[in-house]
Design a protein around this motif. Sequence first.
Motif, PDB file in Angstrom:
ATOM      1  N   UNK A 150      -5.514 -15.342 -11.840  1.00 23.90           N
ATOM      2  CA  UNK A 150      -5.162 -14.243 -10.946  1.00 23.90           C
ATOM      3  C   UNK A 150      -3.901 -14.588 -10.163  1.00 23.90           C
ATOM      4  N   UNK A 151      -3.094 -13.560  -9.903  1.00 20.56           N
ATOM      5  CA  UNK A 151      -1.970 -13.668  -8.980  1.00 20.56           C
ATOM      6  C   UNK A 151      -2.237 -12.656  -7.874  1.00 20.56           C
ATOM      7  N   UNK A 152      -2.303 -13.136  -6.644  1.00 15.23           N
ATOM      8  CA  UNK A 152      -2.715 -12.279  -5.532  1.00 15.23           C
ATOM      9  C   UNK A 152      -1.672 -12.314  -4.420  1.00 15.23           C
ATOM     10  N   UNK A 153      -1.212 -11.138  -4.008  1.00 12.90           N
ATOM     11  CA  UNK A 153      -0.451 -11.015  -2.771  1.00 12.90           C
ATOM     12  C   UNK A 153      -1.375 -10.288  -1.794  1.00 12.90           C
ATOM     13  N   UNK A 154      -1.940 -11.000  -0.822  1.00 15.93           N
ATOM     14  CA  UNK A 154      -2.986 -10.415   0.029  1.00 15.93           C
ATOM     15  C   UNK A 154      -2.496  -9.250   0.880  1.00 15.93           C
ATOM     16  N   UNK A 155      -3.376  -8.278   1.053  1.00 16.45           N
ATOM     17  CA  UNK A 155      -3.101  -7.172   1.976  1.00 16.45           C
ATOM     18  C   UNK A 155      -3.029  -7.706   3.396  1.00 16.45           C
ATOM     19  N   UNK A 156      -3.985  -8.558   3.763  1.00 14.66           N
ATOM     20  CA  UNK A 156      -3.949  -9.171   5.091  1.00 14.66           C
ATOM     21  C   UNK A 156      -4.471 -10.600   5.017  1.00 14.66           C
ATOM     22  N   UNK A 157      -4.226 -11.348   6.087  1.00 16.04           N
ATOM     23  CA  UNK A 157      -4.576 -12.760   6.080  1.00 16.04           C
ATOM     24  C   UNK A 157      -6.056 -12.988   6.417  1.00 16.04           C
ATOM     25  N   UNK A 158      -6.752 -11.957   6.863  1.00 14.29           N
ATOM     26  CA  UNK A 158      -8.160 -12.111   7.214  1.00 14.29           C
ATOM     27  C   UNK A 158      -9.039 -12.167   5.969  1.00 14.29           C
ATOM     28  N   UNK A 159      -8.774 -11.284   5.023  1.00 15.95           N
ATOM     29  CA  UNK A 159      -9.592 -11.219   3.814  1.00 15.95           C
ATOM     30  C   UNK A 159      -9.149 -12.205   2.738  1.00 15.95           C
ATOM     31  N   UNK A 160      -7.952 -12.767   2.892  1.00 15.50           N
ATOM     32  CA  UNK A 160      -7.387 -13.626   1.846  1.00 15.50           C
ATOM     33  C   UNK A 160      -8.254 -14.847   1.510  1.00 15.50           C
ATOM     34  N   UNK A 161      -8.761 -15.607   2.508  1.00 15.08           N
ATOM     35  CA  UNK A 161      -9.576 -16.775   2.156  1.00 15.08           C
ATOM     36  C   UNK A 161     -10.815 -16.420   1.336  1.00 15.08           C
ATOM     37  N   UNK A 162     -11.402 -15.263   1.613  1.00 12.56           N
ATOM     38  CA  UNK A 162     -12.591 -14.830   0.870  1.00 12.56           C
ATOM     39  C   UNK A 162     -12.250 -14.606  -0.602  1.00 12.56           C
ATOM     40  N   UNK A 189       0.477 -11.151   7.506  1.00  9.75           N
ATOM     41  CA  UNK A 189       1.137 -12.423   7.799  1.00  9.75           C
ATOM     42  C   UNK A 189       2.622 -12.280   8.047  1.00  9.75           C
ATOM     43  N   UNK A 190       3.307 -11.521   7.194  1.00  6.48           N
ATOM     44  CA  UNK A 190       4.759 -11.388   7.329  1.00  6.48           C
ATOM     45  C   UNK A 190       5.136 -10.755   8.662  1.00  6.48           C
ATOM     46  N   UNK A 191       4.406  -9.721   9.069  1.00  2.00           N
ATOM     47  CA  UNK A 191       4.697  -9.062  10.345  1.00  2.00           C
ATOM     48  C   UNK A 191       4.466 -10.006  11.521  1.00  2.00           C
ATOM     49  N   UNK A 192       3.373 -10.740  11.482  1.00  2.00           N
ATOM     50  CA  UNK A 192       3.045 -11.667  12.575  1.00  2.00           C
ATOM     51  C   UNK A 192       4.093 -12.767  12.689  1.00  2.00           C
TER      52      UNK A 192
END
Length: 325
Positions: free
Chosen positions: A104-116, A180-183
């Motif tokens: 899989x190649x994943x660009x996460x929507x947000x950093x909260x759900x990414x670790x899951x 992440x990018x915005x933060x």
Amino acid sequence: MNLKKKLPLFISLIFLVLIISACSNEQANQNETTSDSGGNGDKIVIGASLPTFSDVWLTYLHDGMKDYAEQLDDVEVIYVDAQNDASQQVAQIETFITRGVDAMVIMPVDITSAPDMVDRANAAGIPNIIVNRYFEGVEEATAFIGSDSKTSGLMQMEEVAKLLDGKGNIAIMNGELGQEAAIQRTDGNKEIIEQYPEMEVILESTAKWDRAEAMNLMENWLNSGKQIDAVVANNDEMAIGALMAAEAVGKLDEIVFAGIDATPEALKYIQDGKLSVSVFQNAKGQGAGGIEAAVKAVRGEELEKVTDIPFELVTIDNLEEYIQE
């Protein structure tokens, strides 16, 4: 009712069922595209989940993935659009697992759900490559391909501070809150601003990476009557939206506008003297790097845990080299 009278009704019911089934299949597949490089025999199947297909910069990253994959005879990539919905992206990862993709190649929507998502892929024994968006716990992924988002915010704001001689009122346009990018880009902006006693952030709000949202936000800011010396946006699309709103009311020349990504359209605005600063982020390089790393992981080849693709400042002084690229 005899058989002759029932037959037309029966045929109509079958036809209706077929229509509903077709519509359901179309709905299920509308957010998925497949890149198949051709060839015979077993293929490496990669599932690639992107936050959205509609963002301008992400279209270049997507293109980088496709261009690289098309050079490989034994690779098929399934691309899915999470539509900026973290829960939908998690469901897409589960679908990849059920399908039994090789990587899989994943660009996460947000950093909260990414670790899951990383945990789910690891539990299934599937190599997972994270692209672009860094998060706490990313080291658990097979590899990370991207750039340090905070660095882009630092570079962007350093140039704006130089243009303003270290003083002025700053308005910051954020991307999607929680991403992440915005933060990190905003944190970089503020770290530089804190070094200048005569600079301060007087306005800050999200325009969700979107040009139209940025136009509306800038119109509101201009109507507030506050003195704005620079608009520092987390991406070029928002910077362009902001400068268009200012230009419409004759205030373009009063404000410094800065973006990030150095998209082709942003380069044109720099050339025209409307956008002062952008920061080049190699979208195609990150996309291609994600697919390359996924293929290497499946083949058991040596793989760097972290691949940093550096940002580069773009102004009118070095514009020509980026236009040529």
